[in-house]
Write a protein that holds these residues in place. Sequence first.
Motif, PDB file in Angstrom:
ATOM      1  N   ASN A 102       0.800  -1.230   0.000  1.00  0.00           N
ATOM      2  CA  ASN A 102       0.000   0.000   0.000  1.00  0.00           C
ATOM      3  C   ASN A 102       0.828   1.274   0.000  1.00  0.00           C
ATOM      4  O   ASN A 102       0.267   2.357   0.021  1.00  0.00           O
ATOM      5  CB  ASN A 102      -0.917   0.009   1.229  1.00  0.00           C
ATOM      6  CG  ASN A 102      -0.120   0.186   2.509  1.00  0.00           C
ATOM      7  OD1 ASN A 102       1.046  -0.177   2.584  1.00  0.00           O
ATOM      8  ND2 ASN A 102      -0.725   0.764   3.516  1.00  0.00           N
ATOM      9  N   SER A 103       2.168   1.190  -0.049  1.00  0.00           N
ATOM     10  CA  SER A 103       2.951   2.412   0.121  1.00  0.00           C
ATOM     11  C   SER A 103       4.131   2.495  -0.840  1.00  0.00           C
ATOM     12  O   SER A 103       5.003   1.622  -0.847  1.00  0.00           O
ATOM     13  CB  SER A 103       3.468   2.475   1.566  1.00  0.00           C
ATOM     14  OG  SER A 103       4.502   3.424   1.663  1.00  0.00           O
ATOM     15  N   SER A 104       4.161   3.544  -1.626  1.00  0.00           N
ATOM     16  CA  SER A 104       5.323   3.751  -2.500  1.00  0.00           C
ATOM     17  C   SER A 104       6.547   4.152  -1.680  1.00  0.00           C
ATOM     18  O   SER A 104       7.680   3.894  -2.069  1.00  0.00           O
ATOM     19  CB  SER A 104       5.017   4.797  -3.570  1.00  0.00           C
ATOM     20  OG  SER A 104       4.714   6.036  -2.985  1.00  0.00           O
ATOM     21  N   LEU A 105       6.301   4.795  -0.539  1.00  0.00           N
ATOM     22  CA  LEU A 105       7.435   5.183   0.308  1.00  0.00           C
ATOM     23  C   LEU A 105       8.210   3.942   0.768  1.00  0.00           C
ATOM     24  O   LEU A 105       9.442   3.953   0.842  1.00  0.00           O
ATOM     25  CB  LEU A 105       6.917   5.983   1.512  1.00  0.00           C
ATOM     26  CG  LEU A 105       7.954   6.743   2.321  1.00  0.00           C
ATOM     27  CD1 LEU A 105       8.667   7.800   1.489  1.00  0.00           C
ATOM     28  CD2 LEU A 105       7.315   7.402   3.541  1.00  0.00           C
ATOM     29  N   MET A 108      10.432   2.927  -2.023  1.00  0.00           N
ATOM     30  CA  MET A 108      11.617   3.804  -2.078  1.00  0.00           C
ATOM     31  C   MET A 108      12.638   3.391  -1.022  1.00  0.00           C
ATOM     32  O   MET A 108      13.836   3.320  -1.285  1.00  0.00           O
ATOM     33  CB  MET A 108      11.207   5.267  -1.853  1.00  0.00           C
ATOM     34  CG  MET A 108      10.279   5.811  -2.918  1.00  0.00           C
ATOM     35  SD  MET A 108       9.690   7.475  -2.487  1.00  0.00           S
ATOM     36  CE  MET A 108       7.996   7.349  -3.067  1.00  0.00           C
ATOM     37  N   VAL A 187      10.224  14.805  -7.714  1.00  0.00           N
ATOM     38  CA  VAL A 187       8.768  14.631  -7.773  1.00  0.00           C
ATOM     39  C   VAL A 187       8.349  15.399  -9.026  1.00  0.00           C
ATOM     40  O   VAL A 187       8.206  16.617  -9.004  1.00  0.00           O
ATOM     41  CB  VAL A 187       8.075  15.174  -6.503  1.00  0.00           C
ATOM     42  CG1 VAL A 187       6.562  14.939  -6.574  1.00  0.00           C
ATOM     43  CG2 VAL A 187       8.645  14.508  -5.266  1.00  0.00           C
ATOM     44  N   ASN A 192       5.676  18.116  -4.432  1.00  0.00           N
ATOM     45  CA  ASN A 192       5.432  18.388  -3.018  1.00  0.00           C
ATOM     46  C   ASN A 192       6.622  19.190  -2.515  1.00  0.00           C
ATOM     47  O   ASN A 192       7.724  18.655  -2.507  1.00  0.00           O
ATOM     48  CB  ASN A 192       5.309  17.045  -2.283  1.00  0.00           C
ATOM     49  CG  ASN A 192       5.176  17.182  -0.787  1.00  0.00           C
ATOM     50  OD1 ASN A 192       5.303  18.260  -0.249  1.00  0.00           O
ATOM     51  ND2 ASN A 192       4.927  16.062  -0.122  1.00  0.00           N
ATOM     52  N   ASP A 221       9.741  10.113  -8.152  1.00  0.00           N
ATOM     53  CA  ASP A 221       8.564   9.819  -7.330  1.00  0.00           C
ATOM     54  C   ASP A 221       7.354  10.540  -7.911  1.00  0.00           C
ATOM     55  O   ASP A 221       7.087  11.695  -7.569  1.00  0.00           O
ATOM     56  CB  ASP A 221       8.856  10.246  -5.884  1.00  0.00           C
ATOM     57  CG  ASP A 221       7.650  10.061  -4.982  1.00  0.00           C
ATOM     58  OD1 ASP A 221       6.622   9.534  -5.442  1.00  0.00           O
ATOM     59  OD2 ASP A 221       7.743  10.453  -3.798  1.00  0.00           O
ATOM     60  N   ALA A 223       4.225  10.710  -7.398  1.00  0.00           N
ATOM     61  CA  ALA A 223       3.092  10.507  -6.486  1.00  0.00           C
ATOM     62  C   ALA A 223       1.828  11.235  -6.941  1.00  0.00           C
ATOM     63  O   ALA A 223       0.724  10.831  -6.593  1.00  0.00           O
ATOM     64  CB  ALA A 223       3.462  10.986  -5.082  1.00  0.00           C
ATOM     65  N   TYR A 224       1.995  12.314  -7.714  1.00  0.00           N
ATOM     66  CA  TYR A 224       0.832  13.149  -8.076  1.00  0.00           C
ATOM     67  C   TYR A 224       0.601  13.206  -9.581  1.00  0.00           C
ATOM     68  O   TYR A 224       0.027  14.165 -10.094  1.00  0.00           O
ATOM     69  CB  TYR A 224       1.010  14.557  -7.487  1.00  0.00           C
ATOM     70  CG  TYR A 224       1.143  14.513  -5.990  1.00  0.00           C
ATOM     71  CD1 TYR A 224       0.037  14.225  -5.199  1.00  0.00           C
ATOM     72  CD2 TYR A 224       2.379  14.673  -5.355  1.00  0.00           C
ATOM     73  CE1 TYR A 224       0.147  14.123  -3.827  1.00  0.00           C
ATOM     74  CE2 TYR A 224       2.505  14.574  -3.981  1.00  0.00           C
ATOM     75  CZ  TYR A 224       1.390  14.296  -3.226  1.00  0.00           C
ATOM     76  OH  TYR A 224       1.494  14.179  -1.859  1.00  0.00           O
ATOM     77  N   SER A 259      -2.428   5.965  -3.265  1.00  0.00           N
ATOM     78  CA  SER A 259      -2.739   6.480  -1.922  1.00  0.00           C
ATOM     79  C   SER A 259      -3.708   7.648  -1.973  1.00  0.00           C
ATOM     80  O   SER A 259      -4.540   7.810  -1.083  1.00  0.00           O
ATOM     81  CB  SER A 259      -1.460   6.901  -1.216  1.00  0.00           C
ATOM     82  OG  SER A 259      -0.721   5.769  -0.872  1.00  0.00           O
ATOM     83  N   PHE A 352      -0.527  20.431  -2.433  1.00  0.00           N
ATOM     84  CA  PHE A 352       0.030  21.462  -1.561  1.00  0.00           C
ATOM     85  C   PHE A 352       0.049  22.850  -2.190  1.00  0.00           C
ATOM     86  O   PHE A 352       0.082  22.978  -3.408  1.00  0.00           O
ATOM     87  CB  PHE A 352       1.462  21.084  -1.175  1.00  0.00           C
ATOM     88  CG  PHE A 352       1.540  19.744  -0.517  1.00  0.00           C
ATOM     89  CD1 PHE A 352       1.201  19.593   0.816  1.00  0.00           C
ATOM     90  CD2 PHE A 352       1.901  18.618  -1.250  1.00  0.00           C
ATOM     91  CE1 PHE A 352       1.216  18.338   1.418  1.00  0.00           C
ATOM     92  CE2 PHE A 352       1.926  17.365  -0.656  1.00  0.00           C
ATOM     93  CZ  PHE A 352       1.589  17.226   0.686  1.00  0.00           C
TER      94      PHE A 352
HETATM   95  N1  PMP Z   1       5.749  10.780  -2.381  1.00  0.00           N
HETATM   96  C1  PMP Z   1       5.303  12.025  -2.224  1.00  0.00           C
HETATM   97  C2  PMP Z   1       5.925  13.130  -2.998  1.00  0.00           C
HETATM   98  C3  PMP Z   1       4.274  12.292  -1.326  1.00  0.00           C
HETATM   99  O1  PMP Z   1       3.845  13.553  -1.154  1.00  0.00           O
HETATM  100  C4  PMP Z   1       3.707  11.219  -0.594  1.00  0.00           C
HETATM  101  C5  PMP Z   1       2.574  11.405   0.376  1.00  0.00           C
HETATM  102  N2  PMP Z   1       2.542  12.572   1.059  1.00  0.00           N
HETATM  103  C6  PMP Z   1       4.214   9.936  -0.792  1.00  0.00           C
HETATM  104  C7  PMP Z   1       5.225   9.742  -1.695  1.00  0.00           C
HETATM  105  C8  PMP Z   1       3.692   8.764  -0.010  1.00  0.00           C
HETATM  106  O2  PMP Z   1       3.179   7.834  -0.858  1.00  0.00           O
HETATM  107  P1  PMP Z   1       2.637   6.422  -0.358  1.00  0.00           P
HETATM  108  O3  PMP Z   1       1.368   6.672   0.363  1.00  0.00           O
HETATM  109  O4  PMP Z   1       2.452   5.690  -1.631  1.00  0.00           O
HETATM  110  O5  PMP Z   1       3.678   5.818   0.510  1.00  0.00           O
END
Ligand code: PMP
Length: 433
Positions: A102-105, A108, A187, A192, A221, A223-224, A259, A352
């Motif tokens: 569930n998390s790209s973080l 990473m 990003v 962000n 990344d 993410a957006y 996410s 943001f």
């Molecule tokens: N990358 C960026 C640039 C984000 O802003 C965020 C969430 N704030 C994430 C990754 C986190 O992603 P994930 O929920 O997939 O871990």
Amino acid sequence: MASSRTPLASLSDDDLAAFLADRQQAYAELQAKGLKLDLTRGKPSSAQLDLSDELLKLPTTTRDRSGTDVRNYGGLEGLPELREIFAELLAVEPAQVVVGGNSSLTLMYNVVVDFLLFGGVESPQPWSREEKVRFVCPVPGYDRHFALLEELGIEMVNVDMHEDGPDMDAVEALVRDDASVKGIWIVPTYANPSGAVVSQEIAARLASMPTAAPDFTIFWDNAYAFHHLTEDETKSADIVSLSMAAGHPNRPVVFASTSKITYAGAGVAALAASVDNIAWFLRHLGKSSIGPDKVNHRRHVEFFGSAEGLRRHMQKHREILAPKFAAVDTALREGLEGLDIAEWSHPLGGYFVNLDVLDGTASRVVQLAKDAGIALTPAGSSFPYGRDARDRNIRLAPTMPVLDDVRTAMEGVATCVAFAAAEKLITERRAGR
Ligand code: PMP
């Protein structure tokens, strides 16, 4: 507001004192409201989460397309149907995609740790054996990227983030001769916190620039990528193809997740890269997992249906989010325009708004807001080690509160920004005499 919209610094001493008194009064009234509002983190609102509640009824079948039971172990690289959807979205082949948890973080973190422990496809040795490992960090940037590196003992070197991407002259100078510079965070779409979109030209320079480290890696990344606030749906630069064409196929690793598309806590995350990088990543991943949550993969496949289905779903988010971002802009304009004490971004997507206040007042603004019941991200958060040398940057996250609360909170923030600026200018004038 008592003062005209003359730049604050050009007011006479008396007028400035009157302006401060007026803002002090406005601040006292703000405090008296007893607010309890939170603009700290980029979380989706309940209304956004509700958009995906059909997920709770899915999947309707426990078999994937090939008949494999998704409830069982296996399929480390992710459900084939979902890899296909992400492949189309990220402009790569399905074989170049891993869909995980569930998390790209987390992905990473795994990649950086794998580089440290084992080295990557192009690494002469694991990064942990190098005397020093450094990353280029465009600022302002994502605080968790920086926290991740700090935790792992990787040094961070700041470069400025512009509207079209990082300051490339600075990036190229850093990576050209110094083999300890191993990576950069990017990003690329609606960054962000600045909302910047990396241009084709800058992406091409990142893909092709000479680097002293043979294993220099772009942590792309995205993410957006699909989180547009207008009908103008910006397309991300294709870093994988650009790098391939430039003779550096293993340079980028792309990350994305749902996410902020489905559920922040129960979505799916993806990684895309060269086939060699994918094999390398899976080799190590296979030692820590027997396979991802393919039930959730299947659920997402049924929910979206296709890449186009995901894009369509994002329009519903836009309808909820665009008014909130408009409210931020209106409050800042009404409270601060013409005073020459703040600048803010006008993002076309993402989560943001980047607010730069008068140098040396960001911490004070955040404190004032806190004392009035408005929680903001701590000043300096968008910089490595939490250090904003100019103490001017504040990240605003307007997605989570309901629209009325965004309005109220932002009017309060504008009051705090003006109050802190007037205070500082008066203090400086007194000290100068
Ligand atoms: N990358 C960026 C640039 C984000 O802003 C965020 C969430 N704030 C994430 C990754 C986190 O992603 P994930 O929920 O997939 O871990």
